[in-house]
Design an enzyme around this catalytic site. Structure first.
Site: not given
Ligand SMILES: [Mg+2]
Length: 319
Positions: A142, A144
């Site tokens: 991932d 963010d």
């Molecule tokens: Mg995230």
């Protein structure tokens, strides 16, 4: 009982429904010897044992006995126990999600509510294998709050990244983020899978990996499956990859709601410069890269699917 409620890809959970019983096993195969019988405990799948004839049962037992030693050796690796023993820091790492009971509840509710049929085929990608990575596992990361965090105020951020001609974003980079990309790319194919828009994500990823040496593929919001306001990363869209060889590291547990056992939970990061979670992920990857099935290791180390199962109501059919 609501028969429509059925989590997807949690089929491994039902494998616990085994039946253990004592059976007589011939301890010699030499014809002249009088057969000597002994009692051993074996596990026979509940659903299939009725269909066994005696002959088939005997063959089954022979296979089971032959595999016992091999399985013992391999289950030690699969359990993740050597890993935990070698790296005491991981005890903290594996506890992080237990400190987040609300997220487990959200994940469980989502697993329960997910429809039985999800059209992932229309989103399926057949990403070509990169030379040298044909037999490597896939590490899905991932972006963010896992690798970076964007902030409004530029005076509080590490770097300022240009998105378009007239827009910029201020980001903080999590400690060890670039080390993780560099080190993990030696042993894993790296796919960034973000729920963010591609222009924003690309700008940040270009900053993290300017020579495009470490990140092999990038997936964005349009590649997610949107359900009840959540962006779920359905790993099945990686059409020509085997689920036993895919790991996803994400600060949002619901991201891997469709494949709980493929997930490595990690804390949400914004600015703590003393954070060491990604260093621990690197340690974990060093061991899991040799696993026969990453889901088995994750299941034993993190126990997320058990937590989900426990928190689901009795009315849910786990089949
Ligand atoms: Mg995230």
């Amino acid at each position: 009982m609501n028969s429509k409620i059925r989590p997807l890809n949690l089929e491994d959970l039902v494998k616990g429904e085994n039946h253990e019983e004592n059976v007589y096993v011939p301890m010699t195969s030499r014809i002249r010897d009088k057969p000597r019988f002994d009692t051993v405990k074996i596990v026979i799948p509940m659903l299939t044992r009725r269909s066994f004839s005696y002959k088939h049962l005997t063959i089954g037992i022979t296979h089971a006995l032959k595999n016992t030693i091999k399985d013992k050796e391999e289950s030690n690796i699969a359990s993740g126990l050597p890993l935990l023993q070698k790296t005491p820091n991981l005890a903290y790492f594996t506890q992080i999600y237990i400190q987040r009971p609300k997220e487990i509840q959200t994940l469980s509710k989502l697993v329960k509510d997910l429809p039985m049929q999800i059209d992932y085929l229309s989103k399926t990608l057949f990403l070509p294998r990169i030379k040298g990575y044909e037999n490597k596992k896939t590490l899905v990361l991932d972006l963010d709050e896992t690798l970076t965090h964007s902030v409004k105020n530029s005076s509080q951020s590490h770097v300022r990244v240009k998105i378009t001609e007239d827009s910029m974003v201020n980001i903080n980079i999590r400690p060890y983020a670039q080390d993780l990309l560099k080190v993990a790319s030696q042993d894993f194919e790296i796919v960034i899978f973000t729920a963010s828009q591609y222009k924003y994500a690309n700008a940040i990823l270009d900053h993290l990996d300017p020579m495009k040496k470490y990140i092999h593929y990038r997936l964005y919001r349009e590649n997610c499956y949107e359900f009840q306001g959540h962006f779920i990363k359905d790993l099945r869209i990686l059409g020509n990859r085997d689920m036993k060889d895919i790991i996803i590291v994400d600060n949002s547990l619901v991201s891997f709601a469709l494949q709980v056992d493929n997930g490595i939970p990690i804390t949400t990061w914004t600015m703590d410069l003393k954070d060491t979670q990604l260093r621990l992920v690197m340690e974990y990857l060093r061991v899991i890269k040799t696993a026969r099935d990453v889901r088995q290791v994750n299941r034993n180390v993190f126990g997320l699917s058990k937590l989900v199962k426990d928190s689901l109501s009795e009315n849910v059919i786990l089949t």
